[in-house]
Write a protein that holds these residues in place. Structure first.
Motif, PDB file in Angstrom:
ATOM      1  N   ALA A 125       0.822  -1.212   0.000  1.00 25.42           N
ATOM      2  CA  ALA A 125       0.000   0.000   0.000  1.00 25.42           C
ATOM      3  C   ALA A 125       0.857   1.263   0.000  1.00 25.42           C
ATOM      4  CB  ALA A 125      -0.925  -0.015   1.214  1.00 25.42           C
ATOM      5  N   ALA A 126       1.986   1.226   0.690  1.00 30.50           N
ATOM      6  CA  ALA A 126       2.854   2.411   0.750  1.00 30.50           C
ATOM      7  C   ALA A 126       3.406   2.761  -0.630  1.00 30.50           C
ATOM      8  CB  ALA A 126       3.998   2.165   1.733  1.00 30.50           C
ATOM      9  N   ILE A 127       3.807   1.737  -1.383  1.00 28.50           N
ATOM     10  CA  ILE A 127       4.316   1.969  -2.735  1.00 28.50           C
ATOM     11  C   ILE A 127       3.211   2.503  -3.636  1.00 28.50           C
ATOM     12  CG2 ILE A 127       5.294   0.850  -4.780  1.00 28.50           C
ATOM     13  CD1 ILE A 127       6.687  -1.116  -2.932  1.00 28.50           C
ATOM     14  N   LEU A 128       2.021   1.923  -3.502  1.00 32.73           N
ATOM     15  CA  LEU A 128       0.886   2.367  -4.313  1.00 32.73           C
ATOM     16  C   LEU A 128       0.522   3.814  -4.008  1.00 32.73           C
ATOM     17  CD1 LEU A 128      -1.406  -0.787  -4.118  1.00 32.73           C
ATOM     18  CD2 LEU A 128      -0.076  -0.012  -6.088  1.00 32.73           C
ATOM     19  N   ALA A 129       0.625   4.196  -2.735  1.00 32.61           N
ATOM     20  CA  ALA A 129       0.301   5.571  -2.360  1.00 32.61           C
ATOM     21  C   ALA A 129       1.217   6.559  -3.063  1.00 32.61           C
ATOM     22  CB  ALA A 129       0.400   5.732  -0.840  1.00 32.61           C
ATOM     23  N   THR A 134       0.954  10.776  -8.039  1.00 30.04           N
ATOM     24  CA  THR A 134       1.324  11.319  -9.345  1.00 30.04           C
ATOM     25  C   THR A 134       0.192  11.224 -10.364  1.00 30.04           C
ATOM     26  OG1 THR A 134       2.202   9.182 -10.128  1.00 30.04           O
ATOM     27  CG2 THR A 134       3.707  10.624  -8.924  1.00 30.04           C
ATOM     28  N   MET A 135      -0.976  10.760  -9.942  1.00 25.69           N
ATOM     29  CA  MET A 135      -2.076  10.539 -10.869  1.00 25.69           C
ATOM     30  C   MET A 135      -3.151  11.610 -10.727  1.00 25.69           C
ATOM     31  SD  MET A 135      -2.590   6.407 -10.537  1.00 25.69           S
ATOM     32  CE  MET A 135      -3.952   6.472 -11.724  1.00 25.69           C
ATOM     33  N   PRO A 136      -3.870  11.920 -11.818  1.00 27.06           N
ATOM     34  CA  PRO A 136      -5.010  12.842 -11.721  1.00 27.06           C
ATOM     35  C   PRO A 136      -6.085  12.272 -10.813  1.00 27.06           C
ATOM     36  CG  PRO A 136      -4.356  12.511 -14.011  1.00 27.06           C
ATOM     37  CD  PRO A 136      -3.607  11.507 -13.203  1.00 27.06           C
ATOM     38  N   ALA A 137      -6.835  13.147 -10.163  1.00 27.38           N
ATOM     39  CA  ALA A 137      -7.833  12.713  -9.184  1.00 27.38           C
ATOM     40  C   ALA A 137      -8.925  11.858  -9.822  1.00 27.38           C
ATOM     41  CB  ALA A 137      -8.453  13.929  -8.501  1.00 27.38           C
ATOM     42  N   ASP A 138      -9.351  12.199 -11.063  1.00 27.41           N
ATOM     43  CA  ASP A 138     -10.439  11.437 -11.678  1.00 27.41           C
ATOM     44  C   ASP A 138     -10.008  10.020 -12.011  1.00 27.41           C
ATOM     45  OD1 ASP A 138      -8.697  12.598 -13.480  1.00 27.41           O
ATOM     46  OD2 ASP A 138     -10.181  12.770 -15.081  1.00 27.41           O
ATOM     47  N   ASP A 139      -8.747   9.856 -12.485  1.00 31.23           N
ATOM     48  CA  ASP A 139      -8.242   8.510 -12.760  1.00 31.23           C
ATOM     49  C   ASP A 139      -8.071   7.714 -11.468  1.00 31.23           C
ATOM     50  OD1 ASP A 139      -8.165   8.985 -15.470  1.00 31.23           O
ATOM     51  OD2 ASP A 139      -6.083   9.666 -15.456  1.00 31.23           O
ATOM     52  N   LEU A 140      -7.605   8.384 -10.439  1.00 31.30           N
ATOM     53  CA  LEU A 140      -7.414   7.721  -9.153  1.00 31.30           C
ATOM     54  C   LEU A 140      -8.751   7.289  -8.562  1.00 31.30           C
ATOM     55  CD1 LEU A 140      -5.595   6.810  -6.898  1.00 31.30           C
ATOM     56  CD2 LEU A 140      -5.545   9.147  -6.024  1.00 31.30           C
ATOM     57  N   GLY A 141      -9.752   8.142  -8.664  1.00 31.38           N
ATOM     58  CA  GLY A 141     -11.080   7.783  -8.171  1.00 31.38           C
ATOM     59  C   GLY A 141     -11.648   6.586  -8.905  1.00 31.38           C
ATOM     60  N   LEU A 147     -12.117  -1.161  -6.457  1.00 34.28           N
ATOM     61  CA  LEU A 147     -11.538  -2.005  -5.412  1.00 34.28           C
ATOM     62  C   LEU A 147     -12.572  -2.312  -4.335  1.00 34.28           C
ATOM     63  CD1 LEU A 147      -8.092  -0.210  -4.916  1.00 34.28           C
ATOM     64  CD2 LEU A 147      -8.560  -2.262  -6.270  1.00 34.28           C
ATOM     65  N   PRO A 148     -12.337  -3.383  -3.562  1.00 36.18           N
ATOM     66  CA  PRO A 148     -13.189  -3.627  -2.394  1.00 36.18           C
ATOM     67  C   PRO A 148     -13.136  -2.433  -1.443  1.00 36.18           C
ATOM     68  CG  PRO A 148     -11.829  -5.551  -2.875  1.00 36.18           C
ATOM     69  CD  PRO A 148     -11.349  -4.457  -3.778  1.00 36.18           C
ATOM     70  N   GLU A 149     -14.221  -2.184  -0.744  1.00 38.09           N
ATOM     71  CA  GLU A 149     -14.341  -0.982   0.084  1.00 38.09           C
ATOM     72  C   GLU A 149     -13.230  -0.883   1.121  1.00 38.09           C
ATOM     73  OE1 GLU A 149     -17.712   1.312   2.822  1.00 38.09           O
ATOM     74  OE2 GLU A 149     -18.187  -0.565   1.771  1.00 38.09           O
ATOM     75  N   GLU A 150     -12.870  -2.011   1.736  1.00 40.21           N
ATOM     76  CA  GLU A 150     -11.829  -2.003   2.772  1.00 40.21           C
ATOM     77  C   GLU A 150     -10.475  -1.612   2.182  1.00 40.21           C
ATOM     78  OE1 GLU A 150      -9.816  -5.066   6.025  1.00 40.21           O
ATOM     79  OE2 GLU A 150     -11.628  -5.662   4.915  1.00 40.21           O
ATOM     80  N   LYS A 151     -10.139  -2.181   1.004  1.00 39.65           N
ATOM     81  CA  LYS A 151      -8.886  -1.863   0.344  1.00 39.65           C
ATOM     82  C   LYS A 151      -8.863  -0.408  -0.104  1.00 39.65           C
ATOM     83  CE  LYS A 151      -4.935  -3.147  -1.611  1.00 39.65           C
ATOM     84  NZ  LYS A 151      -3.770  -3.669  -0.861  1.00 39.65           N
ATOM     85  N   SER A 152      -9.995   0.064  -0.600  1.00 42.39           N
ATOM     86  CA  SER A 152     -10.087   1.443  -1.073  1.00 42.39           C
ATOM     87  C   SER A 152      -9.862   2.425   0.077  1.00 42.39           C
ATOM     88  CB  SER A 152     -11.452   1.675  -1.718  1.00 42.39           C
ATOM     89  OG  SER A 152     -11.598   3.003  -2.132  1.00 42.39           O
ATOM     90  N   ARG A 153     -10.460   2.154   1.234  1.00 43.13           N
ATOM     91  CA  ARG A 153     -10.280   3.036   2.394  1.00 43.13           C
ATOM     92  C   ARG A 153      -8.835   3.027   2.884  1.00 43.13           C
ATOM     93  NH1 ARG A 153     -15.609   1.725   6.169  1.00 43.13           N
ATOM     94  NH2 ARG A 153     -17.173   2.716   4.793  1.00 43.13           N
ATOM     95  N   GLN A 154      -8.224   1.858   2.865  1.00 41.79           N
ATOM     96  CA  GLN A 154      -6.840   1.733   3.314  1.00 41.79           C
ATOM     97  C   GLN A 154      -5.917   2.599   2.461  1.00 41.79           C
ATOM     98  OE1 GLN A 154      -5.223  -2.174   2.797  1.00 41.79           O
ATOM     99  NE2 GLN A 154      -3.244  -1.667   3.734  1.00 41.79           N
ATOM    100  N   LEU A 155      -6.108   2.545   1.139  1.00 42.33           N
ATOM    101  CA  LEU A 155      -5.257   3.323   0.241  1.00 42.33           C
ATOM    102  C   LEU A 155      -5.572   4.808   0.340  1.00 42.33           C
ATOM    103  CD1 LEU A 155      -5.346   0.993  -2.896  1.00 42.33           C
ATOM    104  CD2 LEU A 155      -3.401   1.397  -1.375  1.00 42.33           C
ATOM    105  N   LEU A 156      -6.836   5.140   0.540  1.00 40.79           N
ATOM    106  CA  LEU A 156      -7.229   6.541   0.610  1.00 40.79           C
ATOM    107  C   LEU A 156      -6.624   7.217   1.844  1.00 40.79           C
ATOM    108  CD1 LEU A 156      -8.886   8.568  -0.980  1.00 40.79           C
ATOM    109  CD2 LEU A 156     -10.878   7.949   0.373  1.00 40.79           C
ATOM    110  N   LYS A 157      -6.449   6.459   2.924  1.00 44.81           N
ATOM    111  CA  LYS A 157      -5.850   7.014   4.143  1.00 44.81           C
ATOM    112  C   LYS A 157      -4.381   7.371   3.920  1.00 44.81           C
ATOM    113  CE  LYS A 157      -8.850   4.660   7.484  1.00 44.81           C
ATOM    114  NZ  LYS A 157      -8.914   3.648   8.569  1.00 44.81           N
ATOM    115  N   LEU A 158      -3.723   6.635   3.023  1.00 49.98           N
ATOM    116  CA  LEU A 158      -2.304   6.879   2.759  1.00 49.98           C
ATOM    117  C   LEU A 158      -2.075   8.049   1.810  1.00 49.98           C
ATOM    118  CD1 LEU A 158      -1.072   3.199   2.382  1.00 49.98           C
ATOM    119  CD2 LEU A 158      -0.781   4.704   4.353  1.00 49.98           C
ATOM    120  N   ILE A 159      -3.134   8.470   1.124  1.00 47.18           N
ATOM    121  CA  ILE A 159      -3.021   9.601   0.207  1.00 47.18           C
ATOM    122  C   ILE A 159      -3.332  10.880   0.980  1.00 47.18           C
ATOM    123  CG2 ILE A 159      -3.860  10.613  -1.942  1.00 47.18           C
ATOM    124  CD1 ILE A 159      -4.806   7.803  -2.728  1.00 47.18           C
TER     125      ILE A 159
END
Length: 499
Positions: A125-129, A134-141, A147-159
């Motif tokens: 997750a740290a590498i993905l963050a 470096t990605m536009p917000a619309d592509d990132l969204g 992704l599964p909701e749990e995985k999505s929240r985990q990555l969103l916290k790192l951003i």
């Protein structure tokens, strides 16, 4: 030098680095020399084939430095195009190299959903963050939404920072709407800003994906007007934006379907369309690159539905996923086929008394199916582009029925003539019906094509009235209905005139 020319020369240089590196070998045959002399005419498909084969070969040889050279000279869209041709282990190697070189963000924006998910599940997750920053917000969204909701929240916290806020803003909207595909990064200035100040602000921009227009807002961020960059640079520096702006602005609501957004952009020849909320506040823009993606996505979806394959992912190589997606759609054809078998069984006596009737079943059904598909495709396309208004359904129906009658008469005469030549003597219970049989065949195909044209036009409009995608109608529903009605019409006419 223009950007497109620099890109062309860069591609040409890359091509030479891949192909002409072989010239260091002593033996180069004449065909290769001829090919090199005409390489300026190489197509993008040829270049892709060369790049893909070269990348696969370099990965297998573990030639990291050469692979880095190829990747650094390639566009992100080209790199993303390689992935479907690579094996999982080869993808992992290329993923790692792109992350090391800081190119993964650009490439990930261009990848299909299957390869994106592979990256997300393979790396920490740290590498993905770091990549996501470096990605536009619309592509990132778009990635996080898959992704599964749990995985999505985990990555969103790192951003962190604005990127996280922008992504959260986009994720609150439903998929396939203007709010979901918009970018919250845009240039908006107040009415009092001068042209010189606006130009200076544009030079300072670093976090905005594309600048096509300058949007003019009041102090409450309500949209008041828009100015093109051409207008901005062609005016006097001290001119306030209120004197330059166009007050008639074409905009969309966050809940506007993405297909309607594409219609607005196409109709008014826009490079971007602003998204405003219920209070007329500017909250984002949908740019032309996202609109192109929408058009491609919608066209692909319509084609798949019209073919009766549902929402199957073209890039997916999973037999199970493809089978599961296509199975329900084929059920309608299967049920329709069973009904057709039952209808034929009802007329079994007629077939026993005149076997020649069976010979024309395929062509009567086939011609009806063809014209029905044509009519439904025309209507679906017209509804999708807005050229056909559901309120004017009777005009469309009349046109298609008239066309069906005209085509039915032409092919009825041709098929009747063929039936007369092929079956010159037709007897039923000892009685000769040489002239009636060709008439039966001709009337049957004419009436069936008329009915098929009507069905092909009516079903999509019926689905549109029910707020269901009319593209669904062009698949099994139209063809199955036409098969049943075609057989019923054929044997009914035969029973009336022959038996």
């Amino acid at each position: 030098m223009p950007l497109y020319l620099r890109q062309s020369r860069a591609d040409h240089s890359l091509f030479h680095s891949l192909r002409l590196s072989k010239t260091r070998r002593i033996n180069i045959d004449k065909r290769e020399k001829k090919f090199y002399s005409t390489n300026l005419m190489i197509t993008s498909r040829d270049r892709d084939d060369i790049l893909i084969s070269t990348v696969i070969r370099l990965i297998k040889r573990r030639a990291t430095s050469n692979l880095q050279n190829v990747v650094s000279k390639s566009h992100a869209a080209d790199i993303a195009h390689w992935f479907p041709y690579l094996r999982p282990n080869e993808k992992s190697i290329l993923f790692g190299l792109l992350i090391e070189q800081g190119q993964m963000g650009e490439v990930m924006s261009e990848l299909n959903s299957e390869d994106r998910n592979l990256i997300v599940h393979e790396f920490d997750a740290a590498i993905l963050a770091e990549v996501f920053h470096t990605m536009p917000a619309d592509d990132l969204g778009d990635i996080l939404a898959d992704l599964p909701e749990e995985k999505s929240r985990q990555l969103l916290k790192l951003i962190k920072g604005k990127a996280s806020e922008h992504v959260e803003q986009l994720l609150q909207f439903e998929e396939r709407t203007a709010g979901y595909i918009m970018t919250p990064n845009f240039l908006a200035l107040t009415e009092e800003t001068t042209a010189a100040a606006a130009t200076a602000r544009i030079r300072e921009l670093v976090d905005i994906e594309m600048v096509f227009y300058v949007y003019v807002v009041d102090r409450e961020n309500q949209l008041k007007g828009v100015i093109s960059l051409r207008q901005l640079v062609a005016t006097k520096p001290d001119t306030p934006l209120r004197d330059l702006m166009t007050t008639r602005v074409f905009s969309v609501h966050p809940n506007t379907p993405q297909e309607e957004v594409a219609h607005v952009v196409a109709r008014y020849n826009l490079l971007a369309v602003p998204v405003i909320d219920d209070t007329v506040k500017l909250i984002g823009i949908v740019t032309i690159d996202d609109v192109i993606d929408v058009i491609r996505e919608e066209n692909t979806e319509d084609m798949l539905k019209m073919a009766g394959t549902g929402d199957v992912n073209i890039a997916s190589k999973s037999i199970f996923k493809n089978t599961r997606a296509r199975l329900p759609w084929l059920l309608a054809s299967f049920v329709g086929g069973l009904v057709a078998v039952y209808v034929i069984g009802v007329f079994e006596v007629q077939l026993d008394r005149l076997a020649a009737l069976a010979a024309f079943i395929p062509i009567v059904i086939g011609m009806g199916g063809n014209i029905g598909t044509q009519s439904s495709t025309i209507v679906v396309r017209g509804l999708a582009t807005g050229e056909i208004d559901p309120k004017g359904a009777w005009k469309v129906l009349w046109r298609e029925v008239a066309t069906g009658v005209a085509l039915g008469c032409v092919y009825g005469i041709l098929l009747g003539a063929f039936a007369k030549l092929r079956f010159s003597k037709v007897e039923i219970d000892g009685l000769e019906f040489a002239w009636r049989f060709p008439v039966v065949v001709a009337i049957a195909i004419c009436v069936n094509m008329l009915i098929a044209a009507a069905i092909g036009a009516l079903i999509p409009m019926f689905f549109k009235r029910l707020q269901v995608d009319p593209a669904i109608a062009t698949g099994p529903f139209v063809t199955t209905s036409i098969d049943v009605f075609g057989i019923l019409t054929y044997f009914t006419v035969a029973r009336f005139l022959l038996f």
